[in-house]
Write a protein that holds these residues in place. Structure first.
Motif, mmCIF file in Angstrom:
data_model
loop_
_atom_site.group_PDB
_atom_site.id
_atom_site.type_symbol
_atom_site.label_atom_id
_atom_site.label_comp_id
_atom_site.label_asym_id
_atom_site.label_seq_id
_atom_site.Cartn_x
_atom_site.Cartn_y
_atom_site.Cartn_z
ATOM 1 N N ASN A 1 37.141 -10.723 53.551
ATOM 2 C CA ASN A 1 38.203 -9.774 53.252
ATOM 3 C C ASN A 1 39.222 -10.459 52.346
ATOM 4 O OD1 ASN A 1 40.588 -7.927 53.631
ATOM 5 N ND2 ASN A 1 39.214 -6.979 55.133
ATOM 6 N N THR B 1 49.158 -18.735 59.179
ATOM 7 C CA THR B 1 48.326 -17.621 58.741
ATOM 8 C C THR B 1 46.861 -18.040 58.707
ATOM 9 O OG1 THR B 1 50.055 -16.490 57.494
ATOM 10 C CG2 THR B 1 47.831 -16.242 56.654
ATOM 11 N N GLN C 1 53.331 -16.379 53.136
ATOM 12 C CA GLN C 1 52.650 -16.394 54.430
ATOM 13 C C GLN C 1 52.728 -17.786 55.045
ATOM 14 O OE1 GLN C 1 51.620 -12.500 54.531
ATOM 15 N NE2 GLN C 1 50.803 -13.897 56.079
ATOM 16 N N SER D 1 46.060 -12.865 57.841
ATOM 17 C CA SER D 1 46.740 -12.421 59.054
ATOM 18 C C SER D 1 47.708 -13.501 59.509
ATOM 19 C CB SER D 1 45.720 -12.143 60.161
ATOM 20 O OG SER D 1 46.358 -11.852 61.386
ATOM 21 N N GLU E 1 42.363 -9.913 52.662
ATOM 22 C CA GLU E 1 43.599 -9.986 53.424
ATOM 23 C C GLU E 1 43.689 -11.275 54.239
ATOM 24 O OE1 GLU E 1 46.214 -8.144 53.440
ATOM 25 O OE2 GLU E 1 45.602 -6.313 52.412
ATOM 26 N N ASN F 1 46.180 -6.177 47.573
ATOM 27 C CA ASN F 1 46.864 -7.403 47.972
ATOM 28 C C ASN F 1 45.974 -8.611 47.691
ATOM 29 O OD1 ASN F 1 48.894 -5.811 48.979
ATOM 30 N ND2 ASN F 1 48.418 -6.173 51.146
ATOM 31 N N ARG G 1 51.425 -5.738 62.064
ATOM 32 C CA ARG G 1 51.740 -4.862 60.929
ATOM 33 C C ARG G 1 53.137 -4.238 61.057
ATOM 34 N NH1 ARG G 1 46.955 -3.657 58.094
ATOM 35 N NH2 ARG G 1 45.065 -4.265 59.238
ATOM 36 N N GLU H 1 51.850 -9.815 58.992
ATOM 37 C CA GLU H 1 50.842 -9.272 58.084
ATOM 38 C C GLU H 1 49.491 -9.101 58.782
ATOM 39 O OE1 GLU H 1 49.366 -8.008 54.318
ATOM 40 O OE2 GLU H 1 51.439 -8.589 54.791
ATOM 41 N N SER H 2 48.928 -7.884 58.709
ATOM 42 C CA SER H 2 47.572 -7.562 59.174
ATOM 43 C C SER H 2 47.328 -7.841 60.651
ATOM 44 C CB SER H 2 46.522 -8.344 58.354
ATOM 45 O OG SER H 2 46.590 -8.006 57.006
ATOM 46 N N ARG H 3 48.384 -8.110 61.425
ATOM 47 C CA ARG H 3 48.211 -8.394 62.846
ATOM 48 C C ARG H 3 48.935 -7.315 63.640
ATOM 49 N NH1 ARG H 3 49.260 -14.417 64.221
ATOM 50 N NH2 ARG H 3 51.358 -13.863 63.501
ATOM 51 N N ILE I 1 41.209 -13.603 56.732
ATOM 52 C CA ILE I 1 40.330 -12.691 57.439
ATOM 53 C C ILE I 1 38.947 -12.797 56.801
ATOM 54 C CG2 ILE I 1 39.890 -10.280 58.045
ATOM 55 C CD1 ILE I 1 42.901 -9.810 57.942
#
Length: 613
Positions: A508, A502, A499, A512, A510, A469, A533, A529-531, A505
């Motif tokens: 990273n 947001t 997104q 969140s 990614e 991603n 999920r 996303e990434s929180r 991270i």
């Protein structure tokens, strides 16, 4: 349980009035995502009971709270009787419960009031648009039990009162002569019949044994309704239906064909459902816990809140029930609806959906289709004031429902409900281009994964796999806004997303936060996303099929204001969501995603934003 019985428990008002005033159009096809917008009608403590009805025959539902009624849609205040001054933490009002019915048959809705447990009950005759206070008449010398009911006990579509009176359990209906007190019929003549003390807790109406007649329940058993409901001394069946409670809702929770019971603690912690089981001596009940994380759920109403064909229930915390002396009394005054799901045969789960934390319920409230959009709404009155919670996303009536343009409007922002000055227009200012079609000015990210082509931002490649991603992010953060983006996906299994609110991270690739999803059946969905999920809200298959243009450009509109998030795909609303967790950030960057996987591309263009004030 009979259909009529369920309807009355669901709406909490006269069946005749529900048909005339609260039914609106047929309930919209569901299921749908449930979210609310709140109208604060009055911030003063007026009552702990509330009723609705078209008081002035203008075709709009009004609100009654004992001393006053509020005229929709501007909530002009009118006196019903002399207005008292009540202090929330130091006592009670003179309206413990409030119901609406055309008592005298003149075609105008009247008000029925329980002043306080153990006191006489009164009804107030609607003056039919004439000035002055409403004429007061007594309907019973004593109304006892803290949850007196107004329900379709007889199954004829006409609600009657059920309560304790002078040591007897009774049901009461208007007399032939409206000047006389109601006719009282003794279910249990007493003396000292169970459930009839002025402060008894626990009372319900519903068909327990499946004979088509609505019975009367208390937490120690139930009275079986005879064919002739005017018959006195109904047969009592002992049963363990849990601790002292508030409303007792009768419904086939587990879908096995018999009636179960839902109850809650009025002054402590606990909400339960009681599963009916057969035994040689008759029905027995097994208690299951639903929740115990908040206290004082002093009123509950059964209603299909999300249109999935399964009844849910709505409840809330009774704010300062005993003036702050109960367990958890100072905790947030929440409103919650519990979604009933049956994931497989014999399995039951209840999902809690908190939709407010600064109001709660009184001793009785109303759920009905208040604005005629086909979705159940909630009306409350308690020591924090009078409020209406309207469901978002209903039919044509939605646009007119909240309040006229220029009137106060409330949004949930920064962990609390705050007043907005006026009902917003489609946008608060000019749209600003976020992408100039030729450079990445204002954007930051892995440019090896993104390029500009034909005036669009393109992520990924059709000639090589996308290893992971990747996100192209704005350098600026945004709070409340309306974002417009045209997007398309190319390649088998392509996936991407827009997104918003947001954060990157650290260290990273990614991010969140919230995402307007893209790809396969994910178009039109709101993903976290990434929180968390998971998909937070999604359109049904028919809505998506109507909106989506496969392999073509699709126009997204993303509108965020306070906790309220709405998505449109090609002009079709796909999501209407309210974030219940006030710890979730209301600000953040905006980012464009290419999802890791096979050769694929995500294209984005015509990106504009309007910041809302």
């Amino acid at each position: 349980m009979s259909i009529a019985g369920v309807r009355v428990l669901a709406w909490g008002m006269s069946a005749a009035l529900a048909t005339a005033f609260c039914a609106g159009p047929a309930i919209a096809a569901g299921p749908w995502e449930v979210s609310f917008r709140k109208i604060v009608v009055d911030e003063a403590f007026r009552s702990e009971g509330v009723a609705v009805g078209d008081v002035n025959h203008d075709g709009k539902l009004d609100i009654m709270v004992g001393d006053l009624w509020y005229e929709a849609p501007d909530w002009k205040v009118h006196e019903i009787r002399p207005v008292g001054k009540y202090v929330a933490a130091k006592g009670y009002s003179k309206c413990f419960n409030c119901f609406s019915r055309d008592v005298n048959g003149d075609g105008w809705v009247d008000q029925i009031v329980v002043v306080f447990p153990g006191k006489p009950g009164y009804w107030y005759e609607n003056p039919r648009n004439k000035p002055g206070h409403w004429k007061e008449r007594p309907f019973a010398p004593d109304v006892s039990n803290e949850t007196p009911l107004f329900a379709d006990l007889l199954g004829d579509g006409k609600d009657v009162c059920v309560f304790g009176c002078k040591g007897a359990m009774v049901w009461a209906a208007p007399a032939a002569d409206a000047n006389e007190p109601f006719d009282l019929h003794k279910i249990a003549p007493g003396p000292k019949a169970p459930g009839t003390d002025k402060f008894s807790h626990g009372l319900g109406v519903g068909d327990v044994n499946g004979d088509g007649r609505n019975d009367v329940l208390i937490n120690t058993g139930w009275w079986e309704a005879p064919v002739d409901r005017t018959q006195e001394n109904w047969t009592f069946h002992k049963a363990d239906l849990g601790p002292a409670c508030a409303n007792m809702l009768v419904y086939d929770v587990d879908g096995d064909g018999d009636a179960d019971v839902i109850s809650s603690s009025a002054h402590a912690y606990g909400i339960w459902w009681h599963e009916q089981k057969p035994s040689p001596s008759g029905p027995v009940f097994v208690q299951h816990e639903i929740a115990k994380d908040w206290s004082q759920s002093h009123a509950m109403i059964l209603a299909d809140m999300n249109g999935d064909g399964i009844m849910d229930f709505v409840t809330g915390k009774r704010h300062l029930a005993h003036n702050g002396g109960d367990p958890g009394a100072k905790d947030p005054a929440v409103m919650v609806w519990y979604e009933l799901r049956r994931p497989e045969k014999g399995k039951v789960e209840f999902i809690a959906h908190k939709f407010d934390d600064s109001s709660g319920v009184g001793t009785q409230f109303v759920v009905c289709d208040f604005n005629g959009d086909g979705r159940p709404d909630v009306v409350t009155s308690n020591k924090r004031g009078v409020r209406v919670f309207l469901q978002n996303g209903g039919g044509a009536a939605e646009a007119a429902a909240p309040a006229p343009a220029g009137s106060p409007r409330w949004v949930y922002s920064g962990g609390k409900w705050v007043k907005a000055e006026t009902t917003p227009a489609a946008a608060d200012g000019p749209a600003v281009a976020m992408f100039d079609g030729k450079s990445f000015a204002g954007w930051d990210g892995p440019l090896k994964s993104f390029r500009i082509e034909d005036g669009a931002i393109v992520g990924g490649s059709l000639t090589a796999r996308v290893p992971r991603n990747e996100f192209l992010c704005t350098t600026k953060t945004y709070g409340d806004f309306e974002l417009r983006v045209s997007a398309r996906l190319l390649g088998g299994g392509a996936n991407g997303g827009i997104q918003f609110r947001t954060k990157r991270i650290p260290d990273n690739n990614e991010v969140s936060g919230f995402q307007a999803d893209m790809g396969q059946s994910y178009w039109g969905c709101l993903y976290d996303e990434s929180r968390r999920r998971k998909v937070l809200a999604r359109p049904d298959a028919a809505t998506l099929a109507k909106a989506l243009k496969p392999a073509d450009w699709n126009s997204y509109v993303i509108r965020c204001q306070g906790p309220h998030i709405q998505l449109w795909l090609n002009g079709v609303k796909t999501v209407d969501y309210t974030e219940a967790d006030d710890k979730i950030d209301r600000t953040g960057i905006i980012a464009l995603q290419i999802h890791g996987g096979g050769p694929s591309e995500a294209w984005y263009k015509d990106i504009t934003i309007t910041e809302l004030k």
